[in-house]
Design a protein around this motif. Structure first.
Motif, mmCIF file in Angstrom:
data_model
loop_
_atom_site.group_PDB
_atom_site.id
_atom_site.type_symbol
_atom_site.label_atom_id
_atom_site.label_comp_id
_atom_site.label_asym_id
_atom_site.label_seq_id
_atom_site.Cartn_x
_atom_site.Cartn_y
_atom_site.Cartn_z
ATOM 1 N N VAL A 1 37.565 18.148 32.713
ATOM 2 C CA VAL A 1 36.171 18.348 32.315
ATOM 3 C C VAL A 1 35.441 19.069 33.441
ATOM 4 N N GLY A 2 34.822 20.215 33.149
ATOM 5 C CA GLY A 2 34.137 20.919 34.225
ATOM 6 C C GLY A 2 33.417 22.173 33.790
ATOM 7 N N GLY A 3 33.182 23.047 34.771
ATOM 8 C CA GLY A 3 32.448 24.290 34.557
ATOM 9 C C GLY A 3 31.000 24.203 34.992
ATOM 10 N N SER A 4 30.474 22.979 35.051
ATOM 11 C CA SER A 4 29.079 22.775 35.410
ATOM 12 C C SER A 4 28.876 21.336 35.868
ATOM 13 N N THR A 5 27.995 21.157 36.842
ATOM 14 C CA THR A 5 27.612 19.808 37.274
ATOM 15 C C THR A 5 27.072 19.008 36.105
ATOM 16 N N PHE A 6 26.373 19.681 35.201
ATOM 17 C CA PHE A 6 25.700 18.988 34.102
ATOM 18 C C PHE A 6 26.682 18.536 33.035
ATOM 19 N N ASP B 1 23.224 31.489 33.878
ATOM 20 C CA ASP B 1 23.270 32.474 34.965
ATOM 21 C C ASP B 1 24.637 32.568 35.635
ATOM 22 N N LYS B 2 25.643 31.947 35.029
ATOM 23 C CA LYS B 2 26.990 31.991 35.603
ATOM 24 C C LYS B 2 27.646 33.334 35.307
ATOM 25 N N LYS B 3 28.322 33.908 36.317
ATOM 26 C CA LYS B 3 29.027 35.173 36.134
ATOM 27 C C LYS B 3 30.394 34.886 35.523
ATOM 28 N N LEU B 4 30.435 34.939 34.203
ATOM 29 C CA LEU B 4 31.652 34.543 33.487
ATOM 30 C C LEU B 4 32.827 35.461 33.788
ATOM 31 N N GLU B 5 32.543 36.729 34.065
ATOM 32 C CA GLU B 5 33.642 37.657 34.351
ATOM 33 C C GLU B 5 34.342 37.307 35.661
ATOM 34 N N GLU B 6 33.702 36.496 36.493
ATOM 35 C CA GLU B 6 34.320 36.060 37.747
ATOM 36 C C GLU B 6 35.048 34.733 37.616
ATOM 37 N N THR C 1 32.924 18.981 39.639
ATOM 38 C CA THR C 1 31.665 19.725 39.506
ATOM 39 C C THR C 1 31.740 21.167 39.994
ATOM 40 N N ALA C 2 32.899 21.628 40.456
ATOM 41 C CA ALA C 2 33.028 23.029 40.900
ATOM 42 C C ALA C 2 32.547 23.965 39.794
ATOM 43 N N HIS C 3 31.735 24.957 40.170
ATOM 44 C CA HIS C 3 31.140 25.798 39.127
ATOM 45 C C HIS C 3 31.019 27.269 39.521
ATOM 46 N N ASN C 4 31.520 27.647 40.701
ATOM 47 C CA ASN C 4 31.520 29.068 41.040
ATOM 48 C C ASN C 4 32.931 29.516 41.396
ATOM 49 N N LYS C 5 33.082 30.801 41.643
ATOM 50 C CA LYS C 5 34.418 31.381 41.816
ATOM 51 C C LYS C 5 35.202 30.703 42.937
ATOM 52 N N GLU C 6 34.553 30.526 44.084
ATOM 53 C CA GLU C 6 35.265 29.962 45.233
ATOM 54 C C GLU C 6 35.666 28.519 44.982
ATOM 55 N N GLY C 7 34.754 27.722 44.431
ATOM 56 C CA GLY C 7 35.066 26.324 44.171
ATOM 57 C C GLY C 7 36.114 26.151 43.093
ATOM 58 N N LEU C 8 35.981 26.922 42.014
ATOM 59 C CA LEU C 8 36.917 26.800 40.896
ATOM 60 C C LEU C 8 38.316 27.299 41.258
ATOM 61 N N TYR C 9 38.402 28.224 42.198
ATOM 62 C CA TYR C 9 39.715 28.715 42.623
ATOM 63 C C TYR C 9 40.583 27.553 43.097
ATOM 64 N N TYR C 10 40.027 26.715 43.954
ATOM 65 C CA TYR C 10 40.793 25.585 44.490
ATOM 66 C C TYR C 10 41.071 24.528 43.426
ATOM 67 N N VAL C 11 40.071 24.275 42.576
ATOM 68 C CA VAL C 11 40.234 23.262 41.536
ATOM 69 C C VAL C 11 41.295 23.683 40.522
ATOM 70 N N GLY D 1 29.812 31.964 49.724
ATOM 71 C CA GLY D 1 30.408 32.524 48.511
ATOM 72 C C GLY D 1 29.314 33.080 47.621
ATOM 73 N N TYR D 2 29.734 33.670 46.516
ATOM 74 C CA TYR D 2 28.783 34.269 45.585
ATOM 75 C C TYR D 2 28.260 33.208 44.627
ATOM 76 N N ASP D 3 27.056 32.743 44.881
ATOM 77 C CA ASP D 3 26.396 31.805 43.976
ATOM 78 C C ASP D 3 24.896 31.981 44.141
ATOM 79 N N HIS D 4 24.132 31.833 43.063
ATOM 80 C CA HIS D 4 22.679 31.997 43.087
ATOM 81 C C HIS D 4 22.292 33.369 43.653
ATOM 82 N N THR D 5 23.043 34.395 43.279
ATOM 83 C CA THR D 5 22.794 35.729 43.831
ATOM 84 C C THR D 5 21.430 36.282 43.425
ATOM 85 N N GLN D 6 20.864 35.760 42.324
ATOM 86 C CA GLN D 6 19.541 36.243 41.904
ATOM 87 C C GLN D 6 18.453 35.856 42.909
ATOM 88 N N PHE D 7 18.750 34.866 43.758
ATOM 89 C CA PHE D 7 17.795 34.448 44.780
ATOM 90 C C PHE D 7 18.223 34.886 46.178
#
Length: 402
Positions: free
Chosen positions: A391-396, A323-328, A292-302, A167-173
């Motif tokens: 509660v979510g959006g980030s592991t932290f 660095d999260k893509k909020l528009e997604e 802890t889901a924090h990207n588009k694919e994980g949050l879709y299911y949650v 999925g699309y995560d850490h695309t900067q790397f």
């Protein structure tokens, strides 16, 4: 140094991806190879399974560990990041590495760590490998930290490699397209080593076929065969992770696991490994759930599972990193909820005011709070017994609550 002084030094002395982001990312394996040479190559002294992918690699690692524990094996488990305590990253049969071992290890190797300028992740990987070797584990389940090809864990020679999905995560790397990301993840495919892919995705299947052919690696896709997966992990998405774990166990040679042990392993993941933060129910009335889901694919299911819950009103404590893509991800959240915007307590945390502003463009309305805890307490205070608090959006964010 005491344990706390040791961990404080590890967190502050050198770059660390989970706190600083891109500055901590190193694009070669030179440091970890040099460190393991100094440690007399502990990674060669235990059998391993390597688990990568975009979503579900942590849960899949825990499930595999639980199954092998039920089969009577001494199982090391290396995952990242941690939620509360650094020692969560390194466990044997669910027991965290002793704090004294961490402190003694870092003290013993401080000169090398300073001279070589190892990253937080590199020194932690070395610590995990050293601990597993010293404790003579039967097998270690090693989760990839970031990507695969250039990840510090990628010096092991596993019996089985696992890639859950792309999925699309850490695309900067890792790249801006799914094939580019898949190429980096496929870097954990080793010569003559079975590779299990959790989900067959048409956009990237050819990347894995090509790499498997190059490495003479037997490839299988867990999604090609359905299992009746029953597990104590409550997230609906865990069915996929359970299926991937079963495939990994069946591809593993030299270890005996009965059907009964496999089923018990699936049903006792939390008890055996102490996994937290995956659709974890923190309270019953009102029902409080964190994930802890924090990207588009994980949050879709949650978000899909959250929408299926009966609730008089929904309250969402939400925080993300910069660095999260909020528009997604923001379009996935329900508009008929009350939001409690906050910033996770790390340098990479996105300011709660900025998050509120961005969220309002997607019809997500609520108030801002000075901390995750303040937001969480406000949500609990405002919720009635028939309500649901998420509660979510980030592991932290989850880590500050559990």
């Amino acid at each position: 140094m005491t344990y706390q002084e040791t961990v404080d030094w590890m967190f502050s002395q050198l770059p660390m991806y989970q706190r600083q982001g891109k500055a901590a990312f190193k694009k070669d394996l030179t440091n970890i190879i040099a460190f393991c040479d100094v440690l007399k190559n502990p990674e060669e002294k235990f059998v391993s399974i390597h688990v990568g992918g975009t979503n579900g690699k942590g849960s899949t690692s825990h499930i595999i560990s639980s199954i092998l524990q039920e089969a009577g094996y001494k199982v090391g488990l290396y995952t990242s990041p941690h939620l509360k305590n650094f020692t969560e990253r390194i466990r044997i049969n669910g027991e965290e590495i002793p704090e004294k071992y961490v402190a003694d290890f870092i003290t013993k190797n401080t000169l090398f760590l300073n001279k070589q300028q190892l990253s937080f992740f590199e020194m932690t990987v070395g610590l995990a490998f050293d601990y597993f070797a010293s404790q003579k584990v039967d097998i270690a389940i090693v989760e990839v930290g970031l990507g695969g090809r250039l990840d510090s864990t990628n010096i092991i020679r596993p019996e089985v490699s696992v890639i859950t999905n792309i999925g699309y995560d850490h695309t900067q790397f890792l790249g801006d397209t799914l094939p580019e990301i898949a190429f980096e993840k496929a870097g954990i495919i080793k010569k003559n080593t079975p590779i299990v892919i959790g989900e067959k995705q048409k956009e990237v299947a050819d990347v894995f076929f090509k790499k498997a052919l190059e490495m003479n690696a037997t490839i299988s896709f867990a999604s090609d065969k359905k299992y009746d997966v029953e597990t104590d992990l409550l997230g609906a998405y865990q069915k996929k992770n359970g299926t991937t774990a079963i495939h990994a166990i069946k591809a593993l040679k030299g270890f005996t696991v009965s059907d009964n042990q496999l089923q018990k392993g699936l049903l006792n993941v939390v008890k055996n490994t102490n996994l937290k933060g995956r659709w974890q129910i923190l309270q019953v009335a009102p029902r409080v759930i964190c994930d802890t889901a924090h990207n588009k694919e994980g949050l879709y299911y949650v978000m899909h599972q959250l929408a299926s819950l009966p609730a008089k009103k929904l309250h969402i404590v939400l925080g993300v990193v910069t660095d999260k893509k909020l528009e997604e991800i923001l379009p996935l959240f329900p508009q008929d909820a009350s939001y409690y915007f906050c910033k996770p307590n790390i340098p990479r945390g996105l300011d709660e005011q900025e998050l509120q502003s961005k969220a309002s463009h997607f019809g997500l309305l609520g108030s801002t709070y000075n901390s995750v805890n303040e937001a969480y307490l406000a949500a609990i205070s405002n919720a009635e017994k028939e309500d649901v608090v998420f509660v979510g959006g980030s592991t932290f964010v989850v880590g500050e609550v559990v």
